[in-house]
Design a protein around this motif. Structure first.
Motif, PDB file in Angstrom:
ATOM      1  N   ASN A 108      50.392  36.156  34.174  1.00 37.30           N
ATOM      2  CA  ASN A 108      50.131  35.860  35.578  1.00 37.30           C
ATOM      3  C   ASN A 108      48.953  36.656  36.133  1.00 37.30           C
ATOM      4  O   ASN A 108      48.132  36.120  36.881  1.00 37.30           O
ATOM      5  N   LEU A 109      48.878  37.929  35.775  1.00 37.13           N
ATOM      6  CA  LEU A 109      47.775  38.758  36.283  1.00 37.13           C
ATOM      7  C   LEU A 109      46.436  38.297  35.724  1.00 37.13           C
ATOM      8  O   LEU A 109      45.429  38.243  36.441  1.00 37.13           O
ATOM      9  N   LEU A 110      46.404  37.934  34.450  1.00 33.84           N
ATOM     10  CA  LEU A 110      45.171  37.417  33.858  1.00 33.84           C
ATOM     11  C   LEU A 110      44.792  36.072  34.470  1.00 33.84           C
ATOM     12  O   LEU A 110      43.611  35.802  34.731  1.00 33.84           O
ATOM     13  N   ARG A 111      45.781  35.243  34.713  1.00 34.06           N
ATOM     14  CA  ARG A 111      45.521  33.942  35.358  1.00 34.06           C
ATOM     15  C   ARG A 111      44.968  34.147  36.756  1.00 34.06           C
ATOM     16  O   ARG A 111      44.093  33.406  37.216  1.00 34.06           O
ATOM     17  N   GLY A 112      45.482  35.168  37.456  1.00 34.21           N
ATOM     18  CA  GLY A 112      45.005  35.444  38.801  1.00 34.21           C
ATOM     19  C   GLY A 112      43.570  35.925  38.841  1.00 34.21           C
ATOM     20  O   GLY A 112      42.918  35.858  39.888  1.00 34.21           O
ATOM     21  N   GLN A 113      43.048  36.395  37.707  1.00 32.49           N
ATOM     22  CA  GLN A 113      41.668  36.866  37.635  1.00 32.49           C
ATOM     23  C   GLN A 113      40.669  35.751  37.317  1.00 32.49           C
ATOM     24  O   GLN A 113      39.460  35.968  37.386  1.00 32.49           O
ATOM     25  N   GLU A 114      41.170  34.577  36.960  1.00 30.51           N
ATOM     26  CA  GLU A 114      40.275  33.497  36.546  1.00 30.51           C
ATOM     27  C   GLU A 114      39.355  33.059  37.686  1.00 30.51           C
ATOM     28  O   GLU A 114      39.667  33.240  38.869  1.00 30.51           O
ATOM     29  N   LYS A 115      38.241  32.459  37.325  1.00 32.68           N
ATOM     30  CA  LYS A 115      37.186  32.132  38.272  1.00 32.68           C
ATOM     31  C   LYS A 115      37.653  31.229  39.406  1.00 32.68           C
ATOM     32  O   LYS A 115      37.216  31.364  40.554  1.00 32.68           O
ATOM     33  N   ASN A 116      38.556  30.294  39.102  1.00 35.42           N
ATOM     34  CA  ASN A 116      38.999  29.337  40.131  1.00 35.42           C
ATOM     35  C   ASN A 116      40.200  29.838  40.931  1.00 35.42           C
ATOM     36  O   ASN A 116      40.750  29.118  41.761  1.00 35.42           O
ATOM     37  N   SER A 117      40.605  31.085  40.705  1.00 34.72           N
ATOM     38  CA  SER A 117      41.767  31.648  41.405  1.00 34.72           C
ATOM     39  C   SER A 117      41.341  32.290  42.716  1.00 34.72           C
ATOM     40  O   SER A 117      40.370  33.053  42.757  1.00 34.72           O
ATOM     41  N   LEU A 118      42.093  32.016  43.770  1.00 34.54           N
ATOM     42  CA  LEU A 118      41.829  32.669  45.047  1.00 34.54           C
ATOM     43  C   LEU A 118      42.344  34.105  45.065  1.00 34.54           C
ATOM     44  O   LEU A 118      42.140  34.827  46.031  1.00 34.54           O
ATOM     45  N   ARG A 119      43.005  34.528  44.026  1.00 31.07           N
ATOM     46  CA  ARG A 119      43.472  35.899  43.898  1.00 31.07           C
ATOM     47  C   ARG A 119      42.489  36.772  43.113  1.00 31.07           C
ATOM     48  O   ARG A 119      42.762  37.939  42.848  1.00 31.07           O
ATOM     49  N   ARG A 120      41.368  36.199  42.704  1.00 27.81           N
ATOM     50  CA  ARG A 120      40.475  36.909  41.790  1.00 27.81           C
ATOM     51  C   ARG A 120      39.948  38.220  42.372  1.00 27.81           C
ATOM     52  O   ARG A 120      39.806  39.209  41.636  1.00 27.81           O
ATOM     53  N   ASN A 121      39.668  38.258  43.680  1.00 28.08           N
ATOM     54  CA  ASN A 121      39.185  39.514  44.261  1.00 28.08           C
ATOM     55  C   ASN A 121      40.291  40.543  44.408  1.00 28.08           C
ATOM     56  O   ASN A 121      40.040  41.748  44.382  1.00 28.08           O
ATOM     57  N   ASP A 122      41.533  40.068  44.576  1.00 26.55           N
ATOM     58  CA  ASP A 122      42.668  40.995  44.625  1.00 26.55           C
ATOM     59  C   ASP A 122      42.834  41.723  43.297  1.00 26.55           C
ATOM     60  O   ASP A 122      43.238  42.893  43.264  1.00 26.55           O
ATOM     61  N   LEU A 123      42.563  41.013  42.203  1.00 28.01           N
ATOM     62  CA  LEU A 123      42.880  41.522  40.867  1.00 28.01           C
ATOM     63  C   LEU A 123      41.634  41.856  40.047  1.00 28.01           C
ATOM     64  O   LEU A 123      41.741  42.147  38.853  1.00 28.01           O
ATOM     65  N   LYS A 124      40.478  41.870  40.668  1.00 24.95           N
ATOM     66  CA  LYS A 124      39.218  42.006  39.933  1.00 24.95           C
ATOM     67  C   LYS A 124      39.059  43.353  39.248  1.00 24.95           C
ATOM     68  O   LYS A 124      38.296  43.479  38.288  1.00 24.95           O
ATOM     69  N   TYR A 125      39.776  44.376  39.721  1.00 23.33           N
ATOM     70  CA  TYR A 125      39.585  45.707  39.148  1.00 23.33           C
ATOM     71  C   TYR A 125      40.523  45.992  37.976  1.00 23.33           C
ATOM     72  O   TYR A 125      40.500  47.091  37.420  1.00 23.33           O
ATOM     73  N   ILE A 126      41.344  45.019  37.607  1.00 26.04           N
ATOM     74  CA  ILE A 126      42.175  45.208  36.416  1.00 26.04           C
ATOM     75  C   ILE A 126      41.278  45.123  35.180  1.00 26.04           C
ATOM     76  O   ILE A 126      40.662  44.096  34.899  1.00 26.04           O
ATOM     77  N   LYS A 127      41.194  46.235  34.447  1.00 22.63           N
ATOM     78  CA  LYS A 127      40.321  46.309  33.265  1.00 22.63           C
ATOM     79  C   LYS A 127      41.082  45.976  31.987  1.00 22.63           C
ATOM     80  O   LYS A 127      40.573  45.284  31.106  1.00 22.63           O
ATOM     81  N   HIS A 128      42.334  46.431  31.942  1.00 16.39           N
ATOM     82  CA  HIS A 128      43.109  46.217  30.711  1.00 16.39           C
ATOM     83  C   HIS A 128      44.605  46.237  31.035  1.00 16.39           C
ATOM     84  O   HIS A 128      45.048  47.028  31.878  1.00 16.39           O
TER      85      HIS A 128
END
Length: 495
Positions: A108-128
């Motif tokens: 779910n967290l990786l999916r939230g980082q995808e380009k078309n996700s509106l959650r991408r800025n929320d989760l953009k700092y997850i590195k690993h």
């Protein structure tokens, strides 16, 4: 007396059996039809209302707005504020029978980082992300990110079934599957959305009700009449004109609480004349917010000039609205080459109060030769117009979040997912980034204060007020608890 006691007990037991045999349905009216039933694609408050029933989150908020455990039972944070270890609840299953575990959270967290996700800025700092075991997940960030736990209490922390996401693909927006107390059964577009009880819900004794039906009622007065007649049990909006009027027969009560959100309208800074900040500022200082609060909202708002209500630590002097100044507005318009005035379209919601606000704004701007035409649109259509930039000015508010970052960052940062104004300012970007990585509250507030000093001059968005959360609730409903994010939780509701 002793001889009659067994009969009384027997009667009570029979009544209890009869009641339990009848399906208990909680009917909730929504003033907008939820669009996409997928948290990574969502930007509507009506969707969040429904999500609370279908999806659990990693963390939640309590009645005081404090972050509390949900699917994550506990967590630790490293000294450098960059590594979060989540200890997950065991024995939980998704509504499709598949197991909830650390791999599902990772998905779910990786999916939230995808380009078309509106959650991408929320989760953009997850590195690993490291899956330690089925119940333990380690999340490493590229930089300290103060709002991270708060973000996990909302859509970015809602966990979908990986199996369902893979099975339905693009159509998952119409087939949501979570671990929540109710299971999605279907909808009549524009009319209703039905959820059934999750018999395998992990919280013992919950949910209380057998079914939740969301009824779409765009007109708050229609919803109010349905509340009075008993056709709905809870309305997510309440008519401002009815505040202070006693409920006939004491049939309902009203929740009237300050929210964390804001209401106003975007300027499309990519189109003339709103590409000139003098024009935007002129409109900003022509609006009498006190008059709007008094006439339209019956006082159930606080006037504002920023995204930060008094409920947030970032609230500051920028939230004090400017005085109406026609002379200065005309001077600004002249500087922008618009001294003869101009016309533009204000796209607004279909609700009666939004129309009334639009009409008042119309009148206030007319004094400076600015002619406003009003276009009504459903919220889903407004959001699409915002994404496409196919509007002049767009009245879309925000229901608010506990951390101030979630009320400002995506709205004004360059290329932010909710930056429908198409505004960009490198100084604002830098200040908001500093506020994100700083953990000290006082220092974070200073960064927000500096950013607001720029934004009140640039005016990409006209802040009008901070609206109150207004719910109408039937006196027959039990188990309701108000949470400051203004979203109705259904697991404990009964009647």
């Amino acid at each position: 007396m002793n001889k009659r006691l067994p009969l009384q007990i027997f009667s009570a037991l029979v009544a209890g059996v009869s009641c339990s045999a009848m399906a208990m349905t909680i009917n909730i009216s929504l003033d907008n039809d939820p669009g996409k039933l997928d948290p990574v694609q969502s930007s509507m408050i009506a969707e969040r209302m429904v999500y609370q029933s279908i999806f659990d989150k990693l963390l939640d908020l309590d009645e005081n707005g404090k972050i509390v455990p949900m699917l994550a039972e506990r967590w630790t944070v490293s000294d450098d504020q960059k590594t979060y270890t989540l200890f997950l609840r065991k024995g939980v299953k998704f509504q499709d029978g598949t197991p909830f575990n650390a791999k599902a959270v990772e998905f779910n967290l990786l999916r939230g980082q995808e380009k078309n996700s509106l959650r991408r800025n929320d989760l953009k700092y997850i590195k690993h992300i490291s899956v330690v075991d089925d119940a333990t997940l380690k999340i490493e960030l590229s930089t300290p990110f103060a709002p991270f736990l708060s973000i996990l209490t909302d859509r970015a922390g809602m966990i979908s079934s990986p199996s369902a996401v893979k099975k339905f693909g693009d159509d998952y927006v119409n087939n949501p599957v979570g671990t929540g107390p109710f299971i999605y059964k279907g909808r009549l577009k524009g009319a209703s959305l039905t959820l059934d009880k999750n018999p395998n819900y992990w919280q013992a004794g919950l949910p209380k009700a057998d079914q939740v039906v969301y009824k779409i009622m765009n007109d708050v007065n229609v919803a109010f009449n349905n509340l009075r007649s008993g056709q709905v049990d809870i309305t997510n909006r309440f008519p401002y004109k009815e505040l202070g009027n006693p409920a006939p027969g004491g049939k309902y009560s009203v929740i009237n609480k300050p929210s964390m959100g804001f209401l106003g309208f975007y300027f499309n800074t990519g189109k003339a004349p709103f590409d000139k900040k003098e024009v935007r500022e002129a409109i900003d200082i022509l609006i009498n917010r006190d008059a709007i609060a008094r006439v339209v909202y019956n006082g159930a708002v606080s006037v504002g000039h920023s995204p930060f209500s008094k409920a947030q630590f970032a609230h500051g002097v920028a939230d004090t609205p400017p005085k109406v100044d026609l002379a200065r507005a005309k001077t600004l318009l002249k500087a922008a080459g618009k001294e003869g005035g101009f016309s533009f379209r204000l796209t607004l919601p279909t609700t009666p109060d939004a129309l009334q606000v639009g009409q008042m704004v119309q009148g206030m701007l007319r004094s400076a030769g600015i002619n406003v035409s009003l276009d009504k649109a459903e919220l889903a259509a407004q959001i699409e117009a915002g994404k496409a930039g196919s509007y002049d000015a767009l009245m879309v508010g925000w229901s608010g979040r506990p951390d101030p970052d979630q009320n400002i960052y995506d709205f004004v940062v360059t290329n932010g997912s909710l930056n429908y104004s198409r505004y960009g300012n490198k100084d604002v970007d830098a200040l908001l980034m500093q506020a994100r990585i700083e953990s000290d509250v006082a220092k974070r507030k200073a960064f927000y204060d500096q950013a607001m000093q720029i934004l009140v001059q640039d005016v990409p968005y006209v802040y009008l007020n901070h609206d109150n959360v207004l719910f109408g609730i039937s006196k027959a409903v039990t188990g309701f608890r108000f949470v400051p994010d203004g979203v109705i939780r259904t697991a404990t509701l009964a009647k």
